[in-house]
Design an enzyme around this catalytic site. Structure first.
Site, PDB file in Angstrom:
ATOM      1  N   GLU A 286      27.761  17.097 -33.680  1.00  0.00           N
ATOM      2  CA  GLU A 286      26.557  17.553 -32.991  1.00  0.00           C
ATOM      3  C   GLU A 286      25.432  16.527 -33.110  1.00  0.00           C
ATOM      4  O   GLU A 286      25.172  16.034 -34.215  1.00  0.00           O
ATOM      5  CB  GLU A 286      26.105  18.898 -33.579  1.00  0.00           C
ATOM      6  CG  GLU A 286      25.045  19.580 -32.762  1.00  0.00           C
ATOM      7  CD  GLU A 286      24.780  21.003 -33.237  1.00  0.00           C
ATOM      8  OE1 GLU A 286      24.691  21.903 -32.399  1.00  0.00           O
ATOM      9  OE2 GLU A 286      24.663  21.192 -34.464  1.00  0.00           O
TER      10      GLU A 286
ATOM     11  N   GLY B 122      23.747  20.980 -43.457  1.00  0.00           N
ATOM     12  CA  GLY B 122      24.152  22.072 -44.332  1.00  0.00           C
ATOM     13  C   GLY B 122      25.532  22.564 -43.956  1.00  0.00           C
ATOM     14  O   GLY B 122      26.382  22.801 -44.810  1.00  0.00           O
TER      15      GLY B 122
ATOM     16  N   HIS C 165      25.078  32.366 -41.044  1.00  0.00           N
ATOM     17  CA  HIS C 165      24.486  31.603 -39.939  1.00  0.00           C
ATOM     18  C   HIS C 165      25.574  30.992 -39.071  1.00  0.00           C
ATOM     19  O   HIS C 165      25.592  31.157 -37.839  1.00  0.00           O
ATOM     20  CB  HIS C 165      23.571  30.522 -40.527  1.00  0.00           C
ATOM     21  CG  HIS C 165      22.987  29.568 -39.533  1.00  0.00           C
ATOM     22  ND1 HIS C 165      21.637  29.474 -39.306  1.00  0.00           N
ATOM     23  CD2 HIS C 165      23.559  28.641 -38.725  1.00  0.00           C
ATOM     24  CE1 HIS C 165      21.406  28.548 -38.391  1.00  0.00           C
ATOM     25  NE2 HIS C 165      22.561  28.022 -38.024  1.00  0.00           N
ATOM     26  N   GLU C 166      26.501  30.270 -39.711  1.00  0.00           N
ATOM     27  CA  GLU C 166      27.554  29.597 -38.941  1.00  0.00           C
ATOM     28  C   GLU C 166      28.477  30.596 -38.266  1.00  0.00           C
ATOM     29  O   GLU C 166      28.953  30.362 -37.149  1.00  0.00           O
ATOM     30  CB  GLU C 166      28.351  28.655 -39.843  1.00  0.00           C
ATOM     31  CG  GLU C 166      27.527  27.608 -40.577  1.00  0.00           C
ATOM     32  CD  GLU C 166      26.643  26.785 -39.650  1.00  0.00           C
ATOM     33  OE1 GLU C 166      27.049  26.531 -38.494  1.00  0.00           O
ATOM     34  OE2 GLU C 166      25.538  26.411 -40.076  1.00  0.00           O
TER      35      GLU C 166
ATOM     36  N   HIS D 200      27.250  31.826 -34.996  1.00  0.00           N
ATOM     37  CA  HIS D 200      27.476  30.845 -33.932  1.00  0.00           C
ATOM     38  C   HIS D 200      28.823  31.046 -33.227  1.00  0.00           C
ATOM     39  O   HIS D 200      28.983  30.592 -32.084  1.00  0.00           O
ATOM     40  CB  HIS D 200      27.454  29.433 -34.506  1.00  0.00           C
ATOM     41  CG  HIS D 200      26.094  28.844 -34.640  1.00  0.00           C
ATOM     42  ND1 HIS D 200      25.151  28.860 -33.636  1.00  0.00           N
ATOM     43  CD2 HIS D 200      25.516  28.176 -35.680  1.00  0.00           C
ATOM     44  CE1 HIS D 200      24.058  28.240 -34.041  1.00  0.00           C
ATOM     45  NE2 HIS D 200      24.247  27.819 -35.275  1.00  0.00           N
TER      46      HIS D 200
END
Length: 858
Positions: A127, A271, A305-306, A309
């Site tokens: 990314e 992270g 969080h991931e 996604h």
């Protein structure tokens, strides 16, 4: 920056012209330690036969290019960043066979050799646009396709990719070939490969779907072998499973990517990264030494969080990077939201309010701030907009949105969004449309105020009383800075706190929830009642705004009144307000120190405690009048040793105060104590002087000139011959107050290309020291003279760390600001992303000067 740029207009034109269908990617990882084989077979359609386009590729060499069966000359069609194609048909197949390069700076395919055992570990990080370093492709998020990876690797390795393994072939030459199943349609930047002899813990998890059926998801967690003794895979998988259950329940859309692997990898720039089916995490989340529960909560937050996604970002992806916030803000919001509902960390919003939002507030007050929906012209803009606005401000605004439209309407909007746009690409308007459907609110007006403008509002309570202390008038004033004058609608809670007449304990007397809009909003609920001891705006942290306290409230805080607040969120909001007043040069730094040292012992939330200790260190180093620093050092150090001695044995508070006492050592008596801690002559029941604490002591002693010959660092590095140990040794050597040590460190990070980014960060983190002006002065001119070359020649991650970390902040003065302004007027400053980083460093220095002036005049 090194590597070809890509503009939004170019991407839009290519997306208009092309339809990406399928990639067959073949990698050969057996060709040595610098390059590997990369062959891409891309099947794609073209809406205008006869047109021309390009394929993105960053590679040392291209061996062959074949378009629709016709061989093209690589020397003619490959320019180092793009393979140019012309004469396209309606349906096309291009085959590009390249020699690609391993990375040492975390972009593309990173190669790490473990100093402990010599094992090699590979992983990808793409990314926003580094998959073109691994294989030739159309590198933009809206040209989704199916990807099938085939990887040839040494026989002792295992290989993972986004999808499950289709076939493993054992070769006669000591190499195996791993062929994976094709993915669902996904974007290039979330494809992934991990390879090496990783230590792996495998399991599986079954989730119950809304229709009553079961979905079996294989799960795993992996780390390099030398970290296996510290790897708490069971705890990681426990959070992973809880997240899978939770997201299935609230999203009502089955996990779309089959398996769920979690790879903890070395020298990682981020992270974590949300590659579908193969999430990569920074291995610093595998803790070699005792750490506080805040670290475990932070890791769990990252896992959640991931995982968010997988739906928001991977299943549904933004069309271009100007809607980057769509995925990052949502995932940041969901990280804390999921922790509070699905794990033992029920107070995760407290950590968010005091930590994550502090990042957002800082970023939003820089001269380079931008709306949440930013204008991303090209990839350089995209790289630098992975910032506190995109993540933490966006998440804060989504929390406000959930309060504004109602939590259920917010979640129902997400469900419809996933079902309507599965495996597609979207813009902001697509999200707003479903939220308008579910809430009945005008999302366009809300978006204009919150998403399309920059800056943070300040809320201040205005209360008038009579001679008896009874409120006669009350209201909330809202203000904004002239550069970003927007006043926004806020849904807020107002907490009224006063001591109980019988017990003396502070308690919540009343909580009022209301909409704040415009420059003043009346608070008639307070009129006719005794004035509360504290009127806490934004109680429960529903909105995104700074708050101000009255002189009387600050006086009460300094006497211990902040610690007396009964609710951890209320205290977090109070701490946040005090911090903003200090950063804004409204509250003198020495008063901030007094408030912290008086109240911190009673703070129960360890994440808040650690954040306060970081802020204390910053205020002492940058916001105090330099003439007061010596006296502050004495007070701070003495209090921290008291707090360490008083902390319960083995507690998180003991760990936090232990590190703080070590890092704040400033006098001979302090240095004697930490030497004795290192040798074992001094001990505290329950406090283990483990590897990370030993390095903190050694780096502190080195900075104080007590390890000038490097003996302590060398001896420790010999005992800790790991990647962490080598990085700490370099940092300790850079910390020494010697001209030779600074020159050595400067050569290492600025003049030696392609250093691991975490090494650069560690060295520059110790390079400058508070008060060491004479050692910093020789690097002012070299810093500014190096900027253009660093930006042009280094990877963006290397360059960012050098530009930000190398700025000579100990010399904060009008002269440094003038020198910075002179550089900003040069041609080198025309690179927008570079200019942004230097402007931000200058702003930090200017803020420090204002804070020092405030403290001087206190």
């Amino acid at each position: 920056m090194t590597g070809g740029n890509l503009t939004r207009d170019e991407a839009a034109e290519r997306a208009r012209l092309l339809t990406a269908e399928h990639y067959a990617v073949e990698l050969d990882l057996t060709r040595g330690d610098t390059t590997f084989g990369s062959k891409s077979t891309i099947t794609f359609g073209c809406s205008e036969p006869g047109a021309a386009t390009f394929v993105d590729l960053l590679a040392p060499a291209v061996r062959s290019v074949t378009l629709n069966g016709e061989a093209l000359d690589p020397a003619e069609v490959f320019d180092g960043a793009r393979v140019h194609l012309s004469g396209l048909r309606a349906e096309n197949v291009v085959v590009i066979d390249a020699e690609a390069a391993y990375s040492r700076t975390g972009e593309g395919l990173h190669r790490f050799v473990d100093p402990v055992d010599g094992e090699v570990y590979l992983y990808t990080q793409f990314e926003p646009a580094d998959s073109r370093r691994l294989f030739a492709n159309f590198e933009q998020p809206d040209l989704k396709a199916r990807f099938q990876f085939t990887v040839t690797a040494p026989a002792q390795w295992r290989v993972w990719s986004n999808e499950t393994l289709e076939e493993l072939t054992q070769g006669p030459d000591g190499a195996n070939t791993w062929r994976f199943n094709a993915t669902e349609p996904i974007s290039t930047y979330i494809t992934a490969v991990v390879a090496g002899d990783y230590h792996v813990v495998e399991d599986e998890h079954t989730v119950r779907l809304a229709d009553g059926s079961d979905l079996l998801i294989p799960v795993s967690a992996m780390v390099r072998k030398s970290l296996a003794p510290y790897f708490d895979a069971e705890a990681i998988l426990e959070v992973t499973k809880a997240g899978l259950d939770f997201y299935h329940r609230i999203f009502d859309y089955p996990y779309p990517f089959g398996k769920y692997d979690s790879a903890f990898v070395p020298e990682y720039n981020l992270g974590a990264m949300e590659n579908p089916g193969l999430v990569t995490f920074n291995e610093r989340m595998v803790f070699r030494s005792k750490t506080t529960d805040a670290s475990y909560q932070g890791r769990a937050n990252t896992i959640m969080h991931e995982m968010a996604h997988m739906w928001f970002g991977d299943l549904v992806t933004m069309k271009w990077w100007d809607d980057l916030w769509l995925k990052e803000s949502f995932a940041d919001f969901m990280g804390a939201y999921a922790l509070t509902h699905a794990t033992r960390w029920e107070h995760a919003w407290v950590s968010f309010a005091n930590g994550r939002k502090a990042w957002a507030y800082r970023q939003d007050q820089l001269p380079t701030t931008h709306p949440i929906v930013a204008d991303i012209r090209d990839l350089e803009d995209a790289r630098l907009n992975f910032d506190g606005i995109t993540y933490a401000k966006g998440a804060s605004v989504l929390k406000q949105l959930a309060a504004y439209v109602g939590e259920e309407a917010f979640l129902e909007g997400a469900r419809r969004y996933f079902k309507c746009h599965a495996f597609g690409n979207t813009t902001l308007d697509d999200l707003l449309a479903v939220l308008e459907e579910t809430s009945g609110r005008d999302m366009k007006a809300w978006s204009k105020a919150w998403l399309e403008t920059a800056g943070v509002n300040t809320l201040t309570v205005e209360v008038e009383t009579d001679a008896n202390g009874v409120v006669t008038a009350a209201g909330i004033a809202q203000s904004a800075v002239p550069e970003f004058p927007t006043l926004r609608p806020h849904r807020v809670a107002v907490g009224c706190y006063s001591p109980n007449a019988a017990t003396g304990e502070v308690e919540l007397v009343e909580r009022i929830e209301l909409d704040v809009d415009g420059p003043r909003t009346e608070l008639p609920q307070l009129v006719g009642k005794p004035r509360p001891g504290l009127v806490l705006l934004n109680d429960q942290d529903l909105t995104y705004a700074k708050i101000r306290f009255t002189p009387a409230e600050l006086d009460a805080f300094e006497r211990g009144g902040l610690a007396a607040l009964p609710d951890s969120m209320a205290r977090a909001l109070a701490w946040s307000g005090v911090w903003h007043m200090t950063r804004d040069a409204v509250l003198p730094g020495r008063r901030f120190i007094a408030v912290v040292l008086r109240n911190i012992e009673a703070e129960t939330d360890i994440s808040v405690v650690q954040n306060l200790l970081r802020q204390l260190r910053l205020v002492r180093g940058e916001y105090l009048d330099p003439a007061y620093r010596a006296a502050a050092d004495t007070v701070i150090s003495a209090r921290l040793w008291e707090l360490l001695a008083a902390a319960p044995a083995g507690s998180d508070h003991q760990v936090a105060f232990g590190y703080a006492a070590v890092r704040s050592a400033s006098q001979d008596s302090d240095f004697a104590k930490i030497r004795d801690l290192l040798s074992g002559e001094l001990s505290f029941d329950g406090l283990t002087v483990d590897q990370d604490l030993r390095w903190a002591i050694i780096e502190t002693l080195a900075a104080a000139g007590l390890d000038d010959d490097g003996t302590l660092a060398d001896r420790e590095a010999a005992a800790d011959d790991t990647a962490d140990g080598r990085r700490h040794r370099a940092a300790a050597r850079a910390a020494r107050p010697l001209a030779q040590a600074k020159a050595e460190a400067w050569r290492l990070v600025v003049e030696t290309p392609d250093q691991p980014n975490d090494l650069i960060g560690a060295v520059l983190g110790e390079f400058y020291q508070v008060g060491a002006d004479k050692l910093a002065e020789p690097y002012v001119e070299p810093y500014f003279q190096a900027l253009a070359a660093v930006w042009a020649e280094r990877s963006i991650q290397n360059a960012e760390r050098i530009v930000s970390g190398g700025y000579p902040w100990p010399l904060t003065s009008a002269a440094l600001l003038a020198r910075t302004d002179a550089w900003l007027a040069t041609d080198a400053a025309k690179a927008p992303a570079l200019r942004r980083l230097v402007l931000e460093a200058r702003d930090d220095a200017a803020r420090a000067l204002r804070a020092q002036e405030c403290d001087r005049n206190a």
